[in-house]
Design a protein around this motif. Sequence first.
Motif: not given
Ligand code: PLP
Lengths: 494, 494, 443, 443
Positions: A83, A143-144, A178, A220, A251, D325
């Motif tokens: 991931s 960030a994500g 998240t 996802t 991701a 995260c």
């Molecule tokens: C499937 C998935 N979604 C969302 C995220 C969150 O992203 P970020 O760490 O950039 O905030 C991650 C990060 O590990 C992830 O693997």
Amino acid sequence: MTGAAIRSTGPDGFATLWDRSRPGRRASTFPVLDVPAVEVPPEHARVAPPVMPEIGELELVRHYTRLAQMNYGVDTGFYPLGSCTMKYNPKVAETVASDPGFARVHPLQPDATVQGTLEVLWRLERAICAITGMHRATLQPPAGACGELAGLLMMRAFHADRGVPRSKVLIPDSAHGTNPASVRLAGFEAVSVKSDERGLVDVGSLEGLLDDDVAGLMLTNPNTLGLFERDIERISERVHDAGGLLYYDGANLNAILGRCRPGDMGFDIVHINTHKTFATPHGGGGPGAGPVGVVERLEPFLPAPVLTQADDGSFAWDADRPKSVGRLHGFHGNVGVLLRAYAYVFLHGADGLREVSGLATLNANYLAALVGEALPLAFDAERPMHEFVATASPLRRETGVRAMDLAKRLIDLGFHPPTVYFPLVVQEALMVEPTETETKETLDAFAAAMRRAVSEASTEPERLHEAPTTTPVRRLDEARAARQLQLRWTAPAS
Amino acid sequence: MTGAAIRSTGPDGFATLWDRSRPGRRASTFPVLDVPAVEVPPEHARVAPPVMPEIGELELVRHYTRLAQMNYGVDTGFYPLGSCTMKYNPKVAETVASDPGFARVHPLQPDATVQGTLEVLWRLERAICAITGMHRATLQPPAGACGELAGLLMMRAFHADRGVPRSKVLIPDSAHGTNPASVRLAGFEAVSVKSDERGLVDVGSLEGLLDDDVAGLMLTNPNTLGLFERDIERISERVHDAGGLLYYDGANLNAILGRCRPGDMGFDIVHINTHKTFATPHGGGGPGAGPVGVVERLEPFLPAPVLTQADDGSFAWDADRPKSVGRLHGFHGNVGVLLRAYAYVFLHGADGLREVSGLATLNANYLAALVGEALPLAFDAERPMHEFVATASPLRRETGVRAMDLAKRLIDLGFHPPTVYFPLVVQEALMVEPTETETKETLDAFAAAMRRAVSEASTEPERLHEAPTTTPVRRLDEARAARQLQLRWTAPAS
Amino acid sequence: MRFAPHTADDVAEMLGRIGIGSVDDLFDQIPEDVSLRDALDLPAGVSELDIVRDMRAFAGRNRSADDLVCFAGGQAYDHYVPSVVRALAGRSEFATSYTPYQFELAQGVLQVLFEFQSFVCALTELDVSNASLYDGATALSEGVNIVSHNDRPRVLVTGGVDPRLIETLRTTTAPTDRTVDVLPLAADGSTTTDAVVDDDDVGAVVVQHPNRFGILEPVRELAQRAHHAGASLVQVFDPTSLGVLAPPGALGTDVAVAEGQSLGNDLHYGGPYLGLIAARDEHVRKMPGRIVGETVDADGAPGYVLTLQAREQHIRRERANSNICTNQTLMAIAATVYLAWLGPEGLVELGHQCASRAAYAASALTSVDGVDLRFPEAPFFKEFALRLPVDAAGVRDALVERGIVAGVPAPDVDDRTLVVAVTERRTRGEIDGYAEALAEVLR
Amino acid sequence: MRFAPHTADDVAEMLGRIGIGSVDDLFDQIPEDVSLRDALDLPAGVSELDIVRDMRAFAGRNRSADDLVCFAGGQAYDHYVPSVVRALAGRSEFATSYTPYQFELAQGVLQVLFEFQSFVCALTELDVSNASLYDGATALSEGVNIVSHNDRPRVLVTGGVDPRLIETLRTTTAPTDRTVDVLPLAADGSTTTDAVVDDDDVGAVVVQHPNRFGILEPVRELAQRAHHAGASLVQVFDPTSLGVLAPPGALGTDVAVAEGQSLGNDLHYGGPYLGLIAARDEHVRKMPGRIVGETVDADGAPGYVLTLQAREQHIRRERANSNICTNQTLMAIAATVYLAWLGPEGLVELGHQCASRAAYAASALTSVDGVDLRFPEAPFFKEFALRLPVDAAGVRDALVERGIVAGVPAPDVDDRTLVVAVTERRTRGEIDGYAEALAEVLR
Ligand SMILES: Cc1ncc(COP(=O)(O)O)c(C=O)c1O
Ligand SMILES: Cc1ncc(COP(=O)(O)O)c(C=O)c1O
């Protein structure tokens, strides 16, 4: 191999800077004050300087050089953290991003003085739209997770704007943490959707959950099991029919670059993790960047300001966006990271990106075939894409050796372990994502280590329970850390 | 402590790049050729490309990252290598020298386009003259040994110019090997001068050697035993009276910065090792720089071209130097190194440099007092300056443990060893130069390690004979290396 | 700014342990008369920010190859330095270590140097190399030194060898019994092989290939003639040419030397660069400088050491063949990473791109009225000589105003010769721009 | 350019092992209809040299703080970044590692973050911190979140808080039951403490000190009033001020947040920066993001782990207080090295130099005809607001032509206000030059 990448630290290896401090030492110097000295008003003044370490420059350099060496990175070895897409971070991206022409620009300079950066951001936005099939994108989220929040706020604003607010967002049970956390922060209720025996969204139960209070579905794809949601067309039809929107958690975008586009699958909102797909270095925890692309009907809701291009080709920020969800970052996002992403995307170009997904998937399937000889894959009806999940559940039953023990043994055998205990739908999960930048030899060596560890589980289980033994520290007492909180340096009782 | 600075390398740690090669891999890319392709004439063409490793960028990065980590540097720990002045290399010097405005300048650009670099070189020359008491200096020699050659060629030219060539140069028996080697290359005969029981030049025997065939005397002061040649005034008078010149080997200049100047002692020629005194990083063996200053009467003989300043303040190279000894480098010397030396000198200024010699000497004397508890100092009638020489001769007699064994045991105890077996006038020599940038704590810890190693010599001598045991390799078979020469990669017999 | 960490307490404690009253007292061996009474004639020390500001200002007064399009060559070239080179050769464990005297603590540097030697041997198809020399010019002196005999004191150097290399060779030859004779070039810019005759006092023949005008030399023939005369052939080569040009070892060269800057090192106004040297096996014990060898450790595991040290100054002293001690290891590390990055295909492509772009540039520039090739007959590699209708230095200066370093004049040849170098970095657009600017200047 | 190392042989072997015919076949789960038929609408890939050339050209079209003298502030400042920061925080072992999930392989990053937390606590005199947040704006949202209750939904924000921070807070507050009310500033540019009254629906009071105009705020009084009303005080602070200004912990602040860019991070057009947060012990379980704790290993040796993970999204999921995260660890590493470089004396000197240079600048600029301080009464730290006789944006643009970024206009206040920031980098000469240029522009 590379367990050795971590050197031991010796007697005072763990001394903090505070422990090394000696009164009167100092590294910093300042120009002579060539203006009259001014003191802050006494009622505002600090009484005594903070208790900070006092240290000379060489000791400082040695301290952090030593700490750097006590760290495993992609540059030191294979990093198959599922991931996380821990691929090679091109050095050239560091070169271009550290150009003072980019790095020494203030975020509140007039637009006319930053046309170079603005053009890069504009082109990157266009490229992201081309890759994801979206209409426009915001580069603001750092960030994500922040991208998720931005996307969900747009989802919320979209429904509100139509006069029919909705309160629920559906998320598969295999989703990353998240996703539900962002859903809550965006003011929605998170509703979990079951996976079926294939490890895919159970379309039947999804249909059962859809109603006119569902704002949308977060997905996802490939999902966190590394499996492509092959029913995506039906899913998107159903969600759209019910008036909901589709959110794509990017991701795992690495798996499908140049093969298919979220927009073509029916997604309305897409976030990208540049620190995964576009190889911007993860920095031991960050920074990243989480650009979010949207379809045309969501454009009015994009975070403000929005970049615009005038007829003369020049770029400017437009803050006058009445329907915008607002601002999600103090300035324009993690620009330094976006520059690296730009370099990555344009180095590869269309063909290069398609090759990335092809070889990432090849590596994962090859490694799955090898690892599968030692450990069962979690859902093996579907062929995985860029990553796969194995389970140590049977092994645990038979030998008492857990996924965590395997992980720690892999460390002694020279490898960074895969992600463990995620996704939650798999017990004793080991989630392996090799990425496209690894050689066949590395995959072979990792599989051999994995096979060795699994076979030791029967013959010498204590070796796994006691691992790692080649690292600067052995397994750490997490329970004690949480119980006897020590979250900052404190002076030793004297 | 820092024996740990060297991590072990594991099974394939020693694979060369050739061993990691796979046909068809490649890291390099080139722009598309946007002009017609041209082949070299067939009679000049290479038949097959060289047998070079084929490797992708990530494997390349990991390979050299691993090799870097297998190396001890000032940044990883204490480095008391006598005669080498391994002080802290300021990071700011790296910053300023890597400015593309300096780094991307071609050596044959017109002078008018490189005024910035020329002014730095000019100011550095002035500073070197101020520090050494010389009239002018050449910055051309890329290292100390080349500086020696330059200086000796000037010595030769000086005598020839007076119509009375001379053929001998005197050198103390404690001198560094480059001194006699340079003397020979400059066309002189090297004549050795005895040290007396103080470890200083025996002025009596010196006088006995002086005649009108002696071109000059080369001296290091403080000498390689770390002792100040306190008879320097008499020595210089005698040599000058005999018509000779005095050459100052600046390897130990760190000891006297701002305290006294070679020019004031009577020296006519001085070389500086910027990679010692001025902290330019030694790079695992080089680069360095060996500027040479001379008194006014030697100016005509300086290597050409010589930097000049015009009335309007601009700088230019003057190649029209009829008496010059000629050129000793393809261009202008190790300019990138000289920029770092400039930064070092001007960061410190007059007071800072004086403090450097003071604290370097303080550190050496303090450490000599501590180490002296375990091992006798070689010549202890004189107080040492910035370095000292201990001897393991008695220890060897008593326990069979040699200086080399102590050195290797120090490695296991976390330290880079001192210089061993130099100077040649001391048996079982351990030559310790702590430099001014080390803390008292570090010196204390090193002395403790030294005491421990010496006491183990009696109790567990095999521990010293077998050391080191914590490094990627154990003691290496040098005899075999010289006998079964393997000086490059060769394909394994298949 | 100071880097000594001593606090007043530290100093007091240490002085106490030594049993002396003050730091200044440590210097009482220095005779009164030679002690400095005043401070050094230097400004006061400054802060880091001050020096950064000052140096930036100096750097800003240079015009660099980021700003002027660089067609200058003459042993230093504007090749591209890939990012991996800086990232890896710039690591502080390499930069802050000394010559690897303690092998166990320096296997990293030693292995890189072993790889460096392997690369140089592979490129040249010769047997032995070393851990670097100062630069190309000093490498030539060292190379000639290897093959010179006292009974054959003459060194014949062809006029195609870079003039700065010849100057340096003259400097190091002056104090010896040897003499340096320069052979004039033929009208076509290459060496006349006839000039090498069977004189029994000639010990070495030196040729540069490609020569100072970029021209390909008849090295095979020169080697045959030299050998026939009982002399050795020393060749100055261009490492970037060796993907496309036959290697020295295949041409009969005995000792090959080169400036290695092109291999991943910055232009840096002439240094630090590195000298490459390679020779046939028979010369191994006369090689200058550090040499790394592979061996085994006490457990039989492979490892690297400095070997054949008996050749060197620290052992052999006045009988040493060379006085080199500090060399250019960090530059050799950069060159190694660069060559690893190139790979064999990359080396070929590099040579091919240079040759092709240079050919294009030659045709573009000679299409300007009044501009011809100085040696129109001779095939060249990445450099070529133009004959301009007016003074070359003047043209060069005028082109600086137009953002171009047009090349390097050769005043020792004549006033109108300009040597132009073209690397893989020069685009068609830049070359066309040069031609246009040249036309303007000559108009 | 490609970074995948696969040769054709590798691919063939691997496909064979998988038992599939081609790489494309690996994608046959993707339904026909959604598969891309055409190539992505992107240009073809390029070489490293191409991208370096392109990016240099873009960078060259910016005007940076190396070129324009920078007096802009508003949460991002042109402080000096010492060389050690880049040399150490730039090491690839830090840059290329992930969040330290495997503690044994990441003691380096973990220890640096522990030191970072220690620094933030020492600066603020508060009890707990974390491993960084995205930036100052998101840190404020997180900080308010910690102390907000559903039964006290109002958040009072003083008008001295940076407008971009308020905007961000509004964005994150919008989907909640909370409301954000902005209290207008008093005429002297500081917050009227009376505005905070004993309303039982107020959960948090937010003040920025020094405020957006650089003005020192009555934080002690605000904290007392907030606490009296049953609310918490959230303070936005400036880390570079904390050598000279009393720390949040001593002022009664409950949660302190800041933009950390000033601590050793490049301006970089707004990011990557880092958010600092610190709070009193009682809030530890509501803190967002990663927290590093010290513990012992199986042998009793000390070591570091991520702790209190039960707070975080990956465990608590939809019940988590924050969704963060990936954070800004590399920036926190830079900040740690920077603070270590400063030391306590350096921190004091930094604050003192900023304050002194800002005071000098205020007096130099207000000596220009028609230019006054916008808030002449209020003491300020390193920023101050000018009232110009004409439109501020116009003046700013005119000064760009003279090589100066004059400051940041505040159009939400009025057209004539310009906020000027002065760091330790700005010399007397630069300040005098600004005053002269301003006089010219206004003439
Ligand atoms: C499937 C998935 N979604 C969302 C995220 C969150 O992203 P970020 O760490 O950039 O905030 C991650 C990060 O590990 C992830 O693997
Ligand atoms: C006393 C002395 N002289 C001369 C030299 C030679 O200097 P370089 O290595 O710079 O050629 C050294 C270097 O070790 C030395 O210690």
